[in-house]
Design an enzyme around this catalytic site. Structure first.
Site, short mmCIF file in Angstrom:
data_model
loop_
_atom_site.label_atom_id
_atom_site.label_comp_id
_atom_site.label_asym_id
_atom_site.label_seq_id
_atom_site.Cartn_x
_atom_site.Cartn_y
_atom_site.Cartn_z
N TYR A 25 0.86 -1.20 0.00
CA TYR A 25 0.00 0.00 0.00
C TYR A 25 0.89 1.24 0.00
O TYR A 25 1.77 1.39 0.84
CB TYR A 25 -0.90 -0.03 1.23
CG TYR A 25 -2.01 1.02 1.28
CD1 TYR A 25 -2.24 1.91 0.24
CD2 TYR A 25 -2.86 1.09 2.38
CE1 TYR A 25 -3.26 2.84 0.29
CE2 TYR A 25 -3.89 2.02 2.45
CZ TYR A 25 -4.08 2.90 1.41
OH TYR A 25 -5.10 3.83 1.47
N CYS A 26 0.63 2.15 -0.95
CA CYS A 26 1.33 3.44 -1.03
C CYS A 26 2.84 3.19 -1.09
O CYS A 26 3.31 2.43 -1.93
CB CYS A 26 0.91 4.32 0.14
SG CYS A 26 1.49 6.04 0.03
N ILE A 27 3.61 3.80 -0.21
CA ILE A 27 5.06 3.63 -0.26
C ILE A 27 5.45 2.20 0.10
O ILE A 27 6.54 1.74 -0.24
CB ILE A 27 5.76 4.65 0.68
CG1 ILE A 27 7.25 4.79 0.33
CG2 ILE A 27 5.56 4.28 2.14
CD1 ILE A 27 7.49 5.38 -1.04
#
Length: 589
Positions: free
Chosen positions: A322-324
């Site tokens: 998720y995301c970074i």
């Protein structure tokens, strides 16, 4: 009556005494004495010099804009006079779609109507002028836009007691008690803020981890100085052979994926028959100042997959970043390839993940050499980047809905924030170790090195995303202001495996945490190779259900056979403590 008037005057006076301190704290974001603000001031000064130089080369444009403001203002006066006798006449200047600052009927009274329209006219004209002045580099124009918008919105009439009719009405009705409550809330916020004023979005005592949020049954089965590995109890008699590994962002806490039972992605995965493991990153302090990005890989994701293999006997996982956390997942797979090791990822799912950081959206206003140097100096002094500062930065990307509205509701109206799970998570931030944050802002955001073959090295080997052949699934969201959907999809083109792209409705969090039992937001799919975002979306098919269902269909070929449900822990890795674990409990409140 006399006593009420005395109390009113006293409360208002006390408020103004404190209100001055509130604005001093707010202005520290722009003018506070620290390396980051010094760098921002330097960049803003240089940008404005370029802007005024470009403006002086075309004085006719300046005269045109001044005339446009004057003519518009005269038309507003005329419109106000007509509206005072005929309410059916529409305002000459209206807020942008989605701008709800002036929706209350009190703003339609003539004096406030004049104030509102004049303010909106000025705001729109300023942004238009920044667009029309020629000879300014795109990135400079983007920064000027961002910081000018911040200042214009900071001085909205709604942010001040005497120019906000809603607040004035409430203050009179309550004899100023709303201002007293607001001061108490402000005092608590100051105590919980770092260098910048963190205006609370939610009651900090409204939820308890393990009881109200992050309470899916499970256990910590492994721990090192970088992360805790959680395993969750199965809800089905048999499970898919290939386990799931969730890799949340290290700049947030993992439980955005495990909020309440009805919107927990973790819980939903269990119900589909998956064995679910999840990484809970450590909330670092000054003692972790030497932790580096490569440690998140070698002591983080690689270790997690090693432990899962020893516990389950499965050599591969279906990994979800998720995301970074998705960038860490991609880098981990590139590391396996570079070390000529088996890639332990059977399939890779990227939730709102950027791999190409060339266009970071509004965050681009902070991505330049002087500001990066200021961040690095600040991180060196402290040993980590304070999570509360990061939260304020993200809030100011959408300042009217994520900052100033809470400022008005909390401090001016004296209303205590509501109990909202996502906002609680959003406020429950984490620090970022100094070296990790420096790598994030310089190597990824500024230099965009992740997509450059062999530019980033981990344990002496270069990372090359094109050699990662794992099939991948990208879910991005239309209104994401942190990871723009077209930027996320562009990042998929740098991987060597087959990509499946799904575009969800809503934003960075609400669009991802979108359970099928609600189907609040739909999604778009398109099987054509991604090249042009407009063309991709124009040809895409819309589905009214959650992307979770699309993902479950996609993951099916990679799940393996059915096996008996796995118990928590193993002889080698016994249960250490119950979920949610101790790492996620470390709070900045």
């Amino acid at each position: 009556m006399q006593q009420n008037l005395f109390q009113f005057n006293q409360n208002v006076q006390r408020f103004f005494d404190v209100h001055e301190e509130i604005w001093k704290k707010v202005q520290e974001f722009y003018y506070g004495d620290n390396p980051l603000n010094d760098a921002l001031s330097k960049v803003n000064s240089e940008d404005m010099n370029l802007f005024f130089q470009a403006l002086t080369k075309n004085p006719a444009r300046l005269i045109e804009m001044q005339s446009k403001w004057w003519i518009g203002q005269m038309q507003i006066y005329q419109n106000i006079m007509l509206r005072s006798v005929n309410k059916d006449i529409q305002p000459l200047v209206k807020p942008e779609p989605g701008d709800r600052r002036f929706k209350d009927t009190l703003w339609q009274e003539p004096n406030y109507d004049l104030l509102t329209q004049s303010y909106l006219h000025f705001s729109q004209l300023v942004q238009e002028m920044l667009d029309e002045v020629e000879g300014i580099p795109d990135k400079v124009r983007q920064r000027i836009h961002f910081f000018t918008r911040q200042m214009v919105n900071a001085f909205s009439p709604g942010n001040f007691l005497w120019t906000n009719p809603e607040v004035i009405h409430q203050t009179v009705q309550e004899h100023g008690q709303n201002l007293v409550r607001g001061m108490e809330i402000f005092h608590d916020d100051i105590m919980n803020s770092s260098k910048y004023l963190s205006v609370r979005m939610v009651n900090n005592d409204s939820f308890r981890l393990g009881k109200d949020l992050a309470y899916t049954p499970g256990a910590v089965v492994f721990e090192n100085p970088v992360f805790q590995l959680l395993q969750y109890e199965a809800t089905t008699e048999t499970v898919y052979q290939t386990p799931i590994l969730l890799i949340p962002p290290f700049i947030n806490k993992y439980y955005i994926l495990d909020l309440r039972e009805q919107n927990s992605f973790v819980n939903w995965l269990r119900q589909q028959g998956h064995t679910v493991f999840l990484m809970s990153w450590r909330n670092p302090g000054a003692e972790q100042k030497d932790m580096r990005f490569e440690d998140l890989i070698t002591s983080g994701t690689v270790e997690a997959m090693r432990v899962i293999e020893e516990m389950t006997g499965e050599k591969e996982v279906n990994a979800i970043g998720y995301c970074i956390g998705g960038a860490v997942l991609a880098a981990t797979q590139a590391y396996y390839v570079a070390k000529r090791l088996k890639n332990h990822v059977k399939s890779a799912t990227y939730l709102a993940t950027m791999l190409d950081f060339d266009n970071p959206g509004s965050l681009g206003a902070f991505i330049n050499e002087p500001v990066i140097q200021g961040i690095e100096t600040l991180n060196q002094q402290v040993g980590y980047f304070d999570g509360r500062m990061l939260a304020v930065t993200f809030s100011l990307l959408r300042e009217n809905t994520l900052y100033w509205n809470y400022y008005i509701e909390n401090y001016l109206k004296g209303k205590h924030p509501s109990d909202f799970d996502i906002l609680y998570w959003n406020s429950d931030g984490t620090n970022i170790a100094a070296h990790v944050h420096n790598f994030l802002v310089r190597n990824l955001y500024l230099n965009n090195e992740l997509i450059q073959p062999n530019k980033i090295k981990v344990n002496g080997v270069g990372l090359n995303l094109s050699k990662v052949k794992t099939p991948n699934f990208f879910i991005s969201t239309q209104e994401d202001h942190i990871a723009l959907w077209d930027t996320c999809f562009k990042g998929s083109t740098y991987l060597g495996g087959e990509s499946t792209l799904v575009l969800g409705e809503s934003g960075h969090v609400a669009g991802i945490v979108n359970p099928p039992n609600r189907n609040k937001y739909g999604c778009y799919t398109n099987n054509i190779p991604y090249e042009n975002p407009k063309q991709w979306l124009a040809d895409a098919q819309f589905h009214p259900e959650s992307w979770w269902l699309r993902w479950q269909e996609w993951i099916a070929p990679y799940t393996g056979d059915q096996v008996p449900a796995r118990t928590l822990g193993s002889a080698t890795y016994p249960v250490k403590e119950a979920a949610p674990g101790s790492y996620v409990q470390v709070s900045l409140f």
